[in-house]
Enzyme design. Structure first.
Site, PDB file in Angstrom:
ATOM      1  N   ARG A 192       5.492  -0.987  -6.617  1.00  0.00           N
ATOM      2  CA  ARG A 192       5.289   0.297  -5.937  1.00  0.00           C
ATOM      3  C   ARG A 192       6.315   0.565  -4.839  1.00  0.00           C
ATOM      4  O   ARG A 192       6.681   1.701  -4.579  1.00  0.00           O
ATOM      5  CB  ARG A 192       3.928   0.232  -5.243  1.00  0.00           C
ATOM      6  CG  ARG A 192       2.838   0.854  -5.924  1.00  0.00           C
ATOM      7  CD  ARG A 192       1.698   1.005  -4.947  1.00  0.00           C
ATOM      8  NE  ARG A 192       1.455   2.392  -4.680  1.00  0.00           N
ATOM      9  CZ  ARG A 192       1.860   3.033  -3.625  1.00  0.00           C
ATOM     10  NH1 ARG A 192       2.525   2.415  -2.685  1.00  0.00           N
ATOM     11  NH2 ARG A 192       1.597   4.304  -3.482  1.00  0.00           N
ATOM     12  N   CYS A 241      -2.581   1.510  -9.439  1.00  0.00           N
ATOM     13  CA  CYS A 241      -2.319   0.210  -8.857  1.00  0.00           C
ATOM     14  C   CYS A 241      -3.623  -0.546  -8.798  1.00  0.00           C
ATOM     15  O   CYS A 241      -4.671   0.043  -8.608  1.00  0.00           O
ATOM     16  CB  CYS A 241      -1.746   0.384  -7.458  1.00  0.00           C
ATOM     17  SG  CYS A 241      -1.651  -1.146  -6.560  1.00  0.00           S
ATOM     18  N   ARG A 273      -3.656   4.496  -4.051  1.00  0.00           N
ATOM     19  CA  ARG A 273      -2.369   4.405  -3.359  1.00  0.00           C
ATOM     20  C   ARG A 273      -1.418   5.554  -3.682  1.00  0.00           C
ATOM     21  O   ARG A 273      -0.377   5.373  -4.308  1.00  0.00           O
ATOM     22  CB  ARG A 273      -1.694   3.062  -3.667  1.00  0.00           C
ATOM     23  CG  ARG A 273      -2.527   1.906  -3.195  1.00  0.00           C
ATOM     24  CD  ARG A 273      -1.849   0.583  -3.397  1.00  0.00           C
ATOM     25  NE  ARG A 273      -1.008   0.220  -2.268  1.00  0.00           N
ATOM     26  CZ  ARG A 273      -0.391  -0.964  -2.175  1.00  0.00           C
ATOM     27  NH1 ARG A 273      -0.504  -1.845  -3.124  1.00  0.00           N
ATOM     28  NH2 ARG A 273       0.345  -1.246  -1.136  1.00  0.00           N
ATOM     29  N   ASP A 291      -3.540  -7.417   4.354  1.00  0.00           N
ATOM     30  CA  ASP A 291      -2.876  -8.442   3.540  1.00  0.00           C
ATOM     31  C   ASP A 291      -3.353  -9.868   3.858  1.00  0.00           C
ATOM     32  O   ASP A 291      -2.906 -10.818   3.208  1.00  0.00           O
ATOM     33  CB  ASP A 291      -1.350  -8.351   3.711  1.00  0.00           C
ATOM     34  CG  ASP A 291      -0.775  -7.138   2.984  1.00  0.00           C
ATOM     35  OD1 ASP A 291      -1.511  -6.492   2.222  1.00  0.00           O
ATOM     36  OD2 ASP A 291       0.418  -6.835   3.192  1.00  0.00           O
ATOM     37  N   ARG A 334       5.573 -12.703  -6.427  1.00  0.00           N
ATOM     38  CA  ARG A 334       6.039 -11.444  -5.835  1.00  0.00           C
ATOM     39  C   ARG A 334       6.186 -11.587  -4.324  1.00  0.00           C
ATOM     40  O   ARG A 334       6.995 -10.882  -3.720  1.00  0.00           O
ATOM     41  CB  ARG A 334       5.034 -10.321  -6.119  1.00  0.00           C
ATOM     42  CG  ARG A 334       5.061  -9.805  -7.533  1.00  0.00           C
ATOM     43  CD  ARG A 334       4.194  -8.566  -7.644  1.00  0.00           C
ATOM     44  NE  ARG A 334       4.448  -7.706  -6.506  1.00  0.00           N
ATOM     45  CZ  ARG A 334       3.546  -6.924  -5.925  1.00  0.00           C
ATOM     46  NH1 ARG A 334       2.326  -6.871  -6.387  1.00  0.00           N
ATOM     47  NH2 ARG A 334       3.861  -6.175  -4.897  1.00  0.00           N
TER      48      ARG A 334
HETATM   49  C1  UD1 Z   1       2.229  -1.476   2.844  1.00  0.00           C
HETATM   50  C2  UD1 Z   1       2.545  -2.904   2.507  1.00  0.00           C
HETATM   51  C3  UD1 Z   1       1.318  -3.609   1.950  1.00  0.00           C
HETATM   52  C4  UD1 Z   1       0.151  -3.458   2.923  1.00  0.00           C
HETATM   53  C5  UD1 Z   1      -0.055  -2.011   3.320  1.00  0.00           C
HETATM   54  C6  UD1 Z   1      -1.081  -1.831   4.413  1.00  0.00           C
HETATM   55  C7  UD1 Z   1       4.891  -2.833   1.939  1.00  0.00           C
HETATM   56  C8  UD1 Z   1       5.940  -2.905   0.873  1.00  0.00           C
HETATM   57  N1  UD1 Z   1       3.622  -2.902   1.530  1.00  0.00           N
HETATM   58  O1  UD1 Z   1       1.850  -0.810   1.636  1.00  0.00           O
HETATM   59  O2  UD1 Z   1       1.635  -4.975   1.765  1.00  0.00           O
HETATM   60  O3  UD1 Z   1      -1.028  -3.922   2.292  1.00  0.00           O
HETATM   61  O4  UD1 Z   1       1.176  -1.444   3.797  1.00  0.00           O
HETATM   62  O5  UD1 Z   1      -0.754  -2.572   5.525  1.00  0.00           O
HETATM   63  O6  UD1 Z   1       5.199  -2.761   3.110  1.00  0.00           O
HETATM   64  N2  UD1 Z   1      -1.816   6.661   1.657  1.00  0.00           N
HETATM   65  C9  UD1 Z   1      -2.021   7.984   1.311  1.00  0.00           C
HETATM   66  N3  UD1 Z   1      -0.926   8.756   1.008  1.00  0.00           N
HETATM   67  C10 UD1 Z   1       0.348   8.278   1.056  1.00  0.00           C
HETATM   68  C11 UD1 Z   1       0.548   6.933   1.440  1.00  0.00           C
HETATM   69  C12 UD1 Z   1      -0.558   6.141   1.737  1.00  0.00           C
HETATM   70  O7  UD1 Z   1      -3.152   8.433   1.254  1.00  0.00           O
HETATM   71  O8  UD1 Z   1       1.289   9.028   0.766  1.00  0.00           O
HETATM   72  C13 UD1 Z   1      -2.990   5.799   2.003  1.00  0.00           C
HETATM   73  C14 UD1 Z   1      -3.135   4.628   1.033  1.00  0.00           C
HETATM   74  O9  UD1 Z   1      -3.851   4.988  -0.125  1.00  0.00           O
HETATM   75  C15 UD1 Z   1      -3.894   3.630   1.889  1.00  0.00           C
HETATM   76  C16 UD1 Z   1      -3.339   3.897   3.308  1.00  0.00           C
HETATM   77  O10 UD1 Z   1      -2.736   5.181   3.244  1.00  0.00           O
HETATM   78  O11 UD1 Z   1      -5.266   3.920   1.887  1.00  0.00           O
HETATM   79  C17 UD1 Z   1      -2.332   2.905   3.791  1.00  0.00           C
HETATM   80  O12 UD1 Z   1      -1.359   2.674   2.790  1.00  0.00           O
HETATM   81  P1  UD1 Z   1       0.159   2.362   3.140  1.00  0.00           P
HETATM   82  O13 UD1 Z   1       0.268   1.927   4.561  1.00  0.00           O
HETATM   83  O14 UD1 Z   1       0.996   3.497   2.705  1.00  0.00           O
HETATM   84  O15 UD1 Z   1       0.449   1.113   2.216  1.00  0.00           O
HETATM   85  P2  UD1 Z   1       1.834   0.781   1.586  1.00  0.00           P
HETATM   86  O16 UD1 Z   1       2.898   1.304   2.481  1.00  0.00           O
HETATM   87  O17 UD1 Z   1       1.849   1.140   0.155  1.00  0.00           O
END
Ligand code: UD1
Length: 419
Positions: A93, A117, A122, A306, A398
């Site tokens: 992702r 996912c 996500r 995490d 990973r």
């Molecule tokens: C990153 C980390 C992951 C960690 C997560 C939360 C990386 C590569 N991955 O994932 O290991 O578990 O942060 O600490 O750094 N959301 C939305 N819309 C968006 C984006 C996110 O609704 O456009 C929501 C997601 O569904 C989730 C929350 O926001 O509920 C937090 O997600 P996010 O912080 O974006 O996770 P990642 O960046 O994917």
């Protein structure tokens, strides 16, 4: 598919060096696309997600070379294609992280949507909305985000939800935008600060990274630089739990203790003796069984999602009852069923896992379902009696560099069975 075979019940005792952080290395690798000269990175961990990112960059025409296995040189000058194809994005992702840099630097990006996912929906709506607010023309066609822009314009963006990669994508877009960008409700994870420090080393003008409001003054170009990735706090936390769950003594070296405050607080509650140095942490359980703890995940600086699965494993053999509440992702308790197969008394109600610690877990064949869930199964296997076989460990590869070597170094009986 490779498996890990663990003969549990050994008290871990020893020291381990913590690798560079996966979640900092991935945005920094994507951020190298912004430079107009080669970038040299140190402490990039050897992980499957890094290999996938390197593959993605090479497919675009970027020159990526490993020197002596420790320095990674990325030369983005030969880039010929601004595309992140589905075959690569579906395996990781975080490929979405190339969207902001490609658009800011080249005005063009076709990035596949990540799709479903294992740990919840996500979405990437915040990434798209933020880039649109900066003037990008974005459509979603045939599963691809097609983004175009002449030059992005700085603006004020308020994120609805705190998103780590969302903040990173917008930050990388803003550094080359015209004028000032303010990102509010930004994520505050140390990996964001690390990315910002890297961008500043290339000539970006950023203030407030690590707080919930980031100010960026766009510049016309960014130069090459040399940068060392920060230590992986999740890897460090996982080895400390490995010490705690086995009643052992583990010291993690080359780490940033201040990034682990919330995790250390829970290990302290679990009964661990902790000694904290400038760049090391020593945990001593003196043979004691840990106490089960209550915790709830939330964005940094609170307890990280995490590390949640690892604490479910700890609670499974902890004294008393413990609850783990997941507030970031839905469906992130896939380890629960596998832990039950090892004898854990664990029930998931909504977004909370309630555990009553048992005296002993029993080794069993179990299946890794995602990265951190797999780590929790390895930890449970270390504490369990008998043999645990963890299948589908490509998930572990990973995010954990040489996990079986590092655990062996701490005295675990663990080996990889190639499949
Ligand atoms: C990153 C980390 C992951 C960690 C997560 C939360 C990386 C590569 N991955 O994932 O290991 O578990 O942060 O600490 O750094 N959301 C939305 N819309 C968006 C984006 C996110 O609704 O456009 C929501 C997601 O569904 C989730 C929350 O926001 O509920 C937090 O997600 P996010 O912080 O974006 O996770 P990642 O960046 O994917």
């Amino acid at each position: 598919m490779d498996k890990l075979e663990i003969r549990g019940g050994r008290r871990l005792d020893g020291e381990v060096i913590i690798s560079g952080a996966k979640n900092a290395a991935l945005p920094i690798l994507a951020g190298a696309l912004l430079a107009d000269a080669p970038v040299i990175l140190k402490k990039v961990p050897h992980l499957r997600d890094v290999t996938t990112t390197v593959k993605l960059l090479r497919r675009m025409g970027v020159d990526v070379v490993f020197h002596d296995g420790v320095r990674l040189e990325i030369d983005p000058r030969g880039i010929a294609e601004f595309l992140a194809p589905y075959e690569l994005v579906k395996t990781m992702r975080a490929s979405i992280l190339v969207l902001g840099p490609l658009l800011a630097r080249f005005g063009w990006a076709d990035v596949s949507l990540p799709g479903g996912c294992a740990i919840g929906a996500r979405p990437v709506d915040l990434h798209v909305a933020g880039l649109r607010a900066m003037g990008a023309d974005i459509s979603i066609e045939q599963g691809y985000i097609r983004a175009r822009a002449s030059r992005l314009k700085g603006t004020r963006i308020v994120l609805d939800t705190v998103s780590v990669t969302g903040t990173e994508n917008l930050l990388m877009a803003a550094v080359l935008a015209r004028g000032e960008t303010v990102i509010e409700n930004a994520a505050r994870e140390p990996e964001i600060t690390d990315l910002a420090n890297f961008l500043v080393a290339m000539g970006a003008r950023i203030e407030g990274a690590g707080t919930d409001t980031i100010h960026v003054d766009g510049v016309d170009a960014l130069s090459g630089t040399e940068y060392t990735v920060l230590p992986d706090r999740i890897e460090g936390g996982t080895y400390l739990v490995a010490g705690a769950i086995t009643g052992g003594t583990v010291r993690i070296n080359q780490t940033c203790p201040e990034h682990l405050d919330a995790v250390l607080a829970k290990l302290d509650e679990a009964g661990a003796d902790l000694t904290i140095g400038e760049d090391w942490i020593a945990l001593d359980m003196a043979g004691r069984r840990p106490r089960a703890v209550d915790l709830s995940t939330a964005p940094y600086p609170a307890f990280p999602t995490d590390m949640q699965a690892q604490f479910c494993a700890l609670n499974a053999i902890g004294e008393g009852a413990g609850t783990v509440t997941e507030t970031i992702f839905e469906n992130r308790f896939m380890h629960a069923q596998e832990l039950q197969r090892m004898g854990a008394d664990l029930t998931v109600k909504g977004n909370t896992a309630v555990t009553r610690g048992v005296d002993e877990l029993k080794g069993a064949p179990v299946m890794a379902t995602d990265l951190r869930a797999s780590a929790s199964l390895v930890l449970a296997g270390l504490a369990a009696s008998g043999v645990t076989i963890v299948d589908r460990i490509y998930h572990i590869d990973r995010g954990y560099e040489c996990i079986e070597e590092k655990l062996s170094q701490l005295g675990a009986d663990i080996r990889r069975i190639p499949g």
